[in-house]
Design an enzyme around this catalytic site. Structure first.
Site, PDB file in Angstrom:
ATOM      1  N   TYR A  27      -5.796   4.710  -7.926  1.00 35.17           N
ATOM      2  CA  TYR A  27      -5.978   4.791  -6.472  1.00 35.17           C
ATOM      3  C   TYR A  27      -7.317   4.214  -6.086  1.00 35.17           C
ATOM      4  O   TYR A  27      -8.340   4.878  -6.098  1.00 35.17           O
ATOM      5  CB  TYR A  27      -5.870   6.255  -6.017  1.00 35.17           C
ATOM      6  CG  TYR A  27      -5.985   6.466  -4.530  1.00 35.17           C
ATOM      7  CD1 TYR A  27      -5.066   5.905  -3.648  1.00 35.17           C
ATOM      8  CD2 TYR A  27      -6.998   7.246  -3.986  1.00 35.17           C
ATOM      9  CE1 TYR A  27      -5.157   6.099  -2.281  1.00 35.17           C
ATOM     10  CE2 TYR A  27      -7.098   7.464  -2.615  1.00 35.17           C
ATOM     11  CZ  TYR A  27      -6.180   6.883  -1.770  1.00 35.17           C
ATOM     12  OH  TYR A  27      -6.266   7.087  -0.412  1.00 35.17           O
ATOM     13  N   TYR A  58       0.838  -1.199   0.000  1.00 30.71           N
ATOM     14  CA  TYR A  58       0.000   0.000   0.000  1.00 30.71           C
ATOM     15  C   TYR A  58       0.872   1.247   0.000  1.00 30.71           C
ATOM     16  O   TYR A  58       1.776   1.386   0.819  1.00 30.71           O
ATOM     17  CB  TYR A  58      -0.901  -0.003   1.232  1.00 30.71           C
ATOM     18  CG  TYR A  58      -2.054   0.965   1.146  1.00 30.71           C
ATOM     19  CD1 TYR A  58      -3.287   0.547   0.676  1.00 30.71           C
ATOM     20  CD2 TYR A  58      -1.912   2.287   1.540  1.00 30.71           C
ATOM     21  CE1 TYR A  58      -4.360   1.422   0.602  1.00 30.71           C
ATOM     22  CE2 TYR A  58      -2.980   3.171   1.468  1.00 30.71           C
ATOM     23  CZ  TYR A  58      -4.203   2.731   0.992  1.00 30.71           C
ATOM     24  OH  TYR A  58      -5.256   3.600   0.920  1.00 30.71           O
TER      25      TYR A  58
END
Ligand SMILES: [Zn+2]
Lengths: 393, 138
Positions: free
Chosen positions: A341, A291
């Site tokens: 995203y 991440y």
């Protein structure tokens, strides 16, 4: 768990992946993106929507996905239905809850979906801040005091790491540069123009030490995966991606003297837990999908997972191991910095693609073990998955 | 505008009564004496819910900092830069705030700071910090 007897047939796998159009895609609501993503994931798996008997969904900042998603998809007789919310760690968490539900026999086939459309809203948080609105509550006291969103919060964490370990902005740059090089090979990626460390250093300062190229994109869109049992997946369209291990960590840092905030994240406990469940260690991992809301987030997570020693993340990422030519395949689709995203669905989706061997030009040859992280809040919530094209040995 | 306009709610009433008087109220555990942040409801050291509100000395050390770069004004001129910080109060708790200074670029970890209050029209008094005369501690 990981039982090789009869119960082994119920071991969880990811059998479908659905990605909608992503990026500056306007005129569609988060609910529409979510429904589209689930349809695509089911189609990808070779399933009809009516085969789905569990639905987990999660919202981004824009909200808008609710329990009515069931009706929007025409799903009947579900045996599990719930919203899951742990910010950027949610995608991993949904796969974990779906895996446990499949293993238990409670459900057979669970769709896990994330969708968000923040770009539909005119004006950023900064615009709200300067618009003369009045704030209330503890959370907004931070905002009123000058902490305008996630950028300064993460910058304060990164600065602490820099002060303590000597980590530098140039070291962060190596992460951004390497991920962009991967993105150049990813047709799904929004940012594919190669960049250099110099480009990074010359990019606009956002919240010192973060420059523009340290920060993730913002995207509209939806992403979904289908979790089912190894048995059920055997006759489905896609190669099964086995979920071998998982873990979560929510540190609940005391914000006061002696805290680890910025220095050690939940990855330090969730990572070892997930790898232990899978029966592997950091040295066994072939591909890491980490991440990356900021470059720094990648660096601290790599340290906490044990790919390098604590405090040596800066040296590790700038040692030449990253990028398509390097020895450490990291964020092979470009990540949230350069591809798209979708919160935790970004690393998860690329992990599924790599584990299936469907990465095309960017496919990593050795893909036996893929580690996936999710991170939410300001290092407050962490999830880890260990995925593999092979069942547990 | 350096701070936003805050309105009190039931959870923040006592805190803003404090800032109105020029006091920074933090929590102190009635059972073990541990100091915690203004918004704490449970003692991080012992789990007690018996937390008093006591005035902090108002001095502390910068534990981390960032310079938030705003957008340049439409009429040209330099973009605003705000020194956003974590202050470790001398009692121990951390506070997210900003340092009011003509030279935000010079703010660094370890600098000594003292609390002050911004009193925007129509809103509650908000704690901010100023560099102490002896800001650069040993
Ligand atoms: Zn106590």
């Amino acid at each position: 768990m990981n039982d090789t007897s009869g119960a082994g047939s119920r071991r969880p796998v990811i059998a479908g992946l659905g990605l909608t159009e992503m990026g500056k895609v306007y005129g569609r609501s988060p609910a529409e993106f979510a429904a589209d993503a689930v349809r695509r994931a089911a189609q990808d798996a070779g399933l009809r929507l009516s085969d789905i008997d569990g639905l987990l969904f999660s919202n981004g900042v824009g909200g808008g996905v609710g329990l009515t998603l069931q009706r929007e998809l025409g799903l009947r007789d579900l045996r599990m239905l719930s919203e899951v919310q742990a910010y950027g760690s949610t995608a991993g968490a949904m796969v974990q809850y779906a895996s446990m539900a499949v293993q238990s026999g409670m459900v057979d086939t669970v769709a896990c979906v994330f969708a968000d459309a923040p770009l539909r809203e005119k004006g950023s948080a900064g615009a709200v801040y300067s618009s003369g609105l009045k704030f209330t509550g503890w959370q907004l006291l931070d905002f009123a005091s000058g902490l305008s969103g996630a950028n300064p919060m993460y910058a304060l964490a990164a600065r602490r790491h820099m002060d303590t370990y000597g980590t530098t902005s140039e070291q962060f740059a190596h992460i951004a540069v390497a991920q962009r090089a991967w993105a150049a090979k990813n047709p799904l990626a929004q940012m594919r123009e190669p960049i250099t460390v110099e480009d990074h250093q010359n990019s606009r300062m956002i919240s010192d030490p973060f420059r523009l190229l340290d920060c993730c994109l913002v995207s509209n869109g939806g992403a979904a995966v289908i979790v089912t049992s190894a048995d059920r997946a055997a006759d489905l369209r896609q190669p099964a991606v086995h979920v071998l291990g998982w873990g979560q960590a929510h540190p609940g840092y005391e914000m006061g003297r002696g805290t680890d905030f910025g220095l050690v994240s939940g990855a330090a406990t969730a990572g070892p837990a997930a790898m232990k469940m899978a029966g592997v260690g950091p040295a066994d991992i072939d591909i890491a999908e980490i991440y990356d809301c900021y470059t720094y987030t990648v660096l601290i997570t790599l340290e906490d997972y044990g790919f390098c020693a604590k405090g040596e993340g800066g040296a590790f990422v700038s040692s030449g191991v990253l990028g398509p030519e390097g020895s450490f395949p990291l964020n092979t689709g470009g990540g949230e910095l350069s591809s798209y995203y979708m919160w935790g669905m970004t690393p998860l989706s690329e992990a599924v693609i790599q584990a299936r061997g469907q990465g095309g030009e960017r496919q990593v040859a050795k893909n036996d073990l893929v580690l996936v992280s999710g991170n939410g809040g300001v290092l407050d919530h962490h999830s880890t998955l260990v995925l593999s094209p092979h069942p547990h040995s | 505008m350096t701070v936003g306009i805050m309105q009190r709610d039931p959870a923040t009433t006592e805190f803003f009564d404090g800032t109105a008087r020029g006091e920074l109220l933090i929590r102190r555990c009635a059972d073990c004496g541990h100091h915690s942040a203004p918004r704490c409801e449970t003692c991080p050291a012992c789990g007690s819910a018996a937390l008093d509100r006591v005035p902090a000395k108002g001095t502390g050390t910068i534990a981390s900092w960032t310079l938030v770069h705003g957008r340049p004004p439409r009429d040209g001129g330099p973009a605003p830069v705000t020194a956003v910080v974590v202050v470790e109060l001398d009692e121990g708790p951390w506070l997210h705030s900003q340092v009011i200074t003509d030279a935000p670029q010079e703010v660094r970890t370890g600098f000594r700071v003292a609390v002050d209050f911004e009193r925007p029209e129509g809103g509650e008094a908000i704690p901010v910090f100023r560099l102490a005369p002896d800001a650069v501690s040993a």
